[in-house]
Design a protein around this motif. Structure first.
Motif, PDB file in Angstrom:
ATOM      1  N   ALA A  58       0.848  -1.199   0.000  1.00 19.02           N
ATOM      2  CA  ALA A  58       0.000   0.000   0.000  1.00 19.02           C
ATOM      3  C   ALA A  58       0.881   1.246   0.000  1.00 19.02           C
ATOM      4  O   ALA A  58       1.934   1.272   0.642  1.00 19.02           O
ATOM      5  N   ALA A  59       0.441   2.250  -0.746  1.00 16.71           N
ATOM      6  CA  ALA A  59       1.191   3.505  -0.780  1.00 16.71           C
ATOM      7  C   ALA A  59       1.181   4.113   0.619  1.00 16.71           C
ATOM      8  O   ALA A  59       0.192   3.984   1.340  1.00 16.71           O
ATOM      9  N   PRO A  60       2.306   4.737   1.021  1.00 20.18           N
ATOM     10  CA  PRO A  60       2.327   5.314   2.366  1.00 20.18           C
ATOM     11  C   PRO A  60       1.268   6.414   2.497  1.00 20.18           C
ATOM     12  O   PRO A  60       1.092   7.207   1.575  1.00 20.18           O
ATOM     13  N   VAL A  61       0.570   6.422   3.631  1.00 20.48           N
ATOM     14  CA  VAL A  61      -0.427   7.463   3.830  1.00 20.48           C
ATOM     15  C   VAL A  61       0.283   8.744   4.259  1.00 20.48           C
ATOM     16  O   VAL A  61       1.395   8.717   4.766  1.00 20.48           O
ATOM     17  N   ASN A  62      -0.373   9.838   4.037  1.00 20.45           N
ATOM     18  CA  ASN A  62       0.163  11.104   4.515  1.00 20.45           C
ATOM     19  C   ASN A  62      -0.163  11.246   5.995  1.00 20.45           C
ATOM     20  O   ASN A  62      -1.255  10.899   6.428  1.00 20.45           O
ATOM     21  N   ALA A  63       0.797  11.742   6.760  1.00 17.36           N
ATOM     22  CA  ALA A  63       0.495  12.049   8.151  1.00 17.36           C
ATOM     23  C   ALA A  63      -0.526  13.189   8.205  1.00 17.36           C
ATOM     24  O   ALA A  63      -1.441  13.183   9.012  1.00 17.36           O
ATOM     25  N   LEU A  64      -0.338  14.170   7.307  1.00 18.82           N
ATOM     26  CA  LEU A  64      -1.258  15.317   7.232  1.00 18.82           C
ATOM     27  C   LEU A  64      -1.476  15.655   5.757  1.00 18.82           C
ATOM     28  O   LEU A  64      -0.525  15.647   4.977  1.00 18.82           O
ATOM     29  N   GLU A  84       1.002  18.286   1.770  1.00 19.47           N
ATOM     30  CA  GLU A  84       1.029  17.021   2.513  1.00 19.47           C
ATOM     31  C   GLU A  84       2.310  16.955   3.347  1.00 19.47           C
ATOM     32  O   GLU A  84       3.325  17.509   2.955  1.00 19.47           O
ATOM     33  N   VAL A  85       2.205  16.254   4.469  1.00 18.21           N
ATOM     34  CA  VAL A  85       3.391  15.911   5.260  1.00 18.21           C
ATOM     35  C   VAL A  85       3.402  14.393   5.380  1.00 18.21           C
ATOM     36  O   VAL A  85       2.426  13.793   5.842  1.00 18.21           O
ATOM     37  N   GLU A  86       4.494  13.777   4.937  1.00 16.18           N
ATOM     38  CA  GLU A  86       4.581  12.319   4.991  1.00 16.18           C
ATOM     39  C   GLU A  86       5.013  11.870   6.382  1.00 16.18           C
ATOM     40  O   GLU A  86       5.611  12.652   7.131  1.00 16.18           O
ATOM     41  N   PRO A  87       4.742  10.604   6.713  1.00 17.07           N
ATOM     42  CA  PRO A  87       5.186  10.118   8.032  1.00 17.07           C
ATOM     43  C   PRO A  87       6.692  10.326   8.208  1.00 17.07           C
ATOM     44  O   PRO A  87       7.477  10.048   7.295  1.00 17.07           O
ATOM     45  N   GLY A  88       7.077  10.858   9.344  1.00 19.89           N
ATOM     46  CA  GLY A  88       8.492  11.052   9.655  1.00 19.89           C
ATOM     47  C   GLY A  88       9.130  12.250   8.981  1.00 19.89           C
ATOM     48  O   GLY A  88      10.313  12.525   9.181  1.00 19.89           O
ATOM     49  N   GLU A  89       8.376  12.969   8.184  1.00 18.20           N
ATOM     50  CA  GLU A  89       8.946  14.078   7.404  1.00 18.20           C
ATOM     51  C   GLU A  89       8.804  15.406   8.168  1.00 18.20           C
ATOM     52  O   GLU A  89       7.796  15.650   8.820  1.00 18.20           O
TER      53      GLU A  89
END
Ligand SMILES: Nc1ncnc2c1ncn2[C@@H]1O[C@H](COP(=O)(O)OP(=O)(O)OP(=O)(O)O)[C@@H](O)[C@H]1O
Length: 379
Positions: A11-17, A38-43
């Motif tokens: 699955a494509a990584p979900v966006n944290a925000l 968008e902000v990706e997880p850990g970014e």
């Protein structure tokens, strides 16, 4: 052999925000004008821009402190705010907040303040986790101190530790280092970056300081007047700016006007490529001071017909040279060059100037841009 694929793995990584087409108006004045981000997880993403461009409003919308008027806000693909339909309150968003004026609980010690958000854990674990974070932010020796006994900067560090303690998936930070003096700020920025990366928290950080954004960010969203002008890695914004505003926001720049002739623009420090602009059109050439390499030379008999130094100042880690640059066509320009270290040639000293084309940017002049492509190229 049959290989079975775990759908969770592909699955494509979900966006944290994810902010979608967010607009916001105060008293008839639209201050956020259709933002997608968008902000990706850990970014770590920095919202950068001049005062009043709408950074804090956007962050407050993400936090739920401002009710969304238009667009949508999603955390990990769950829409948590859409106008008239849904508004998950700030305390239910599992988001860590640290704002410029984050207030600590005055009746609790530093350690108790940080433990406050960890109510779900057993007491020994809460204490251990809070102590670890205080240690990482250089506040280990203040655990039993009350907030009124701390400086503004120390209070800010405790507020950061308190926001990080519950390990939120998303941190929203508004100018979190603003009340620290320069040396302490560098240290706390560094500590905070390491803590954020260790915890793996996605972060949206507001700042008006380009150097802070470059230090902290995986990606920067540069805003002006309620809109994102460019979003990308610090290198992309610095080395491939999409607009003259992006160039100037990252520091002083020499600006020259020119005309496209045979696909090039002549300047007193050499010609630059502009073949992508219409022949004969007006263009703006932006040259970073670091792009001018300066070397002393001997010229007889009249050094003032040659490029020469007007004055030179030491700025600490670099020297700033005011130059009178002479082109081969008799054209002249007053330019600033920034040279690493101590380099202070005397007034009138003839110099040769070499242009580092990777730090030169060409844009159509504003009048020409109305009819021409606004795309830019490296010179
Ligand atoms: N509650 C409010 N009521 C009315 N106008 C507001 C309110 N909050 C912000 N504004 C206005 O919205 C615009 C954007 O403000 P915002 O604080 O989002 O900008 P900013 O980029 O964070 O600025 P700064 O870096 O100075 O904090 C400004 O013109 C500000 O005066």
């Amino acid at each position: 052999m049959t290989v079975t694929m775990n759908t969770a793995e592909v699955a494509a990584p979900v966006n944290a925000l994810a902010l979608r087409n967010v607009r916001h108006t105060f008293d008839g004045n639209t201050v956020v004008k259709g933002i997608d981000l968008e902000v990706e997880p850990g970014e770590v993403v920095c919202l950068l821009g001049p005062s009043g461009c709408g950074k804090t409003t956007l962050l407050r919308i993400a936090a739920g402190l401002e009710v969304l008027q238009e667009g949508s806000v999603a955390l990990e693909d769950n829409v948590i705010a859409s106008p008239g339909q849904r508004h998950v309150p700030p305390e239910k968003r599992n988001v860590g907040l640290a704002f410029q004026d984050s207030a600590l609980f005055p009746h609790l010690t530093v350690l108790e303040n940080v433990m406050f958000g960890l109510k779900k854990l057993p007491a020994p674990q809460r204490r251990k986790r809070a102590k670890e974070l205080l240690e990482q932010l250089g506040m280990a020796s203040y655990t039993d101190t009350y907030p009124h006994m701390l400086s503004g900067g120390q209070q800010q560090r405790v507020a950061l530790a308190r926001a990080l303690a519950p390990e939120p998936r998303l941190m929203l930070l508004d100018e979190p280092f603003s009340s620290l003096d320069a040396r302490l700020r560098d240290q706390i920025r560094d500590d905070t970056l390491h803590v954020l990366k260790k915890v793996g928290a996605a972060t949206l950080l507001v700042t008006h300081d380009p150097e802070e954004a470059m230090f902290m960010a995986d990606r920067i969203a540069l805003m002006r007047d309620g809109k994102i002008i460019q979003v990308g890695t610090p290198q992309e914004l610095y080395c491939a700016p999409s607009d003259p505003f992006v160039v100037t926001f990252f520091g002083e720049v020499n600006e020259l006007d020119g005309t496209v002739n045979n696909g090039k623009i002549a300047t007193p420090v050499g010609s630059v490529e502009a073949g992508w602009l219409p022949e004969g059109s007006q263009a703006k050439v932006m040259i970073r001071p670091e792009a001018l390499r300066v070397a002393e030379c001997n010229v007889d008999p009249n050094p003032h017909d040659h490029s020469h130094v007007i004055m030179a100042k030491l700025l600490g880690r670099s020297s700033l040279i005011h130059l009178c640059a002479h082109g081969s066509q008799g054209d002249e320009a007053h330019l600033h060059a920034r040279v690493p270290g101590l380099f202070l040639p005397g007034e009138g000293q003839p110099v040769d100037i070499h242009l580092d084309l990777s730090q030169v940017f060409v844009f159509p002049s504003p009048t020409a841009a109305a009819g021409a492509s606004t795309a830019h190229r490296h010179a």
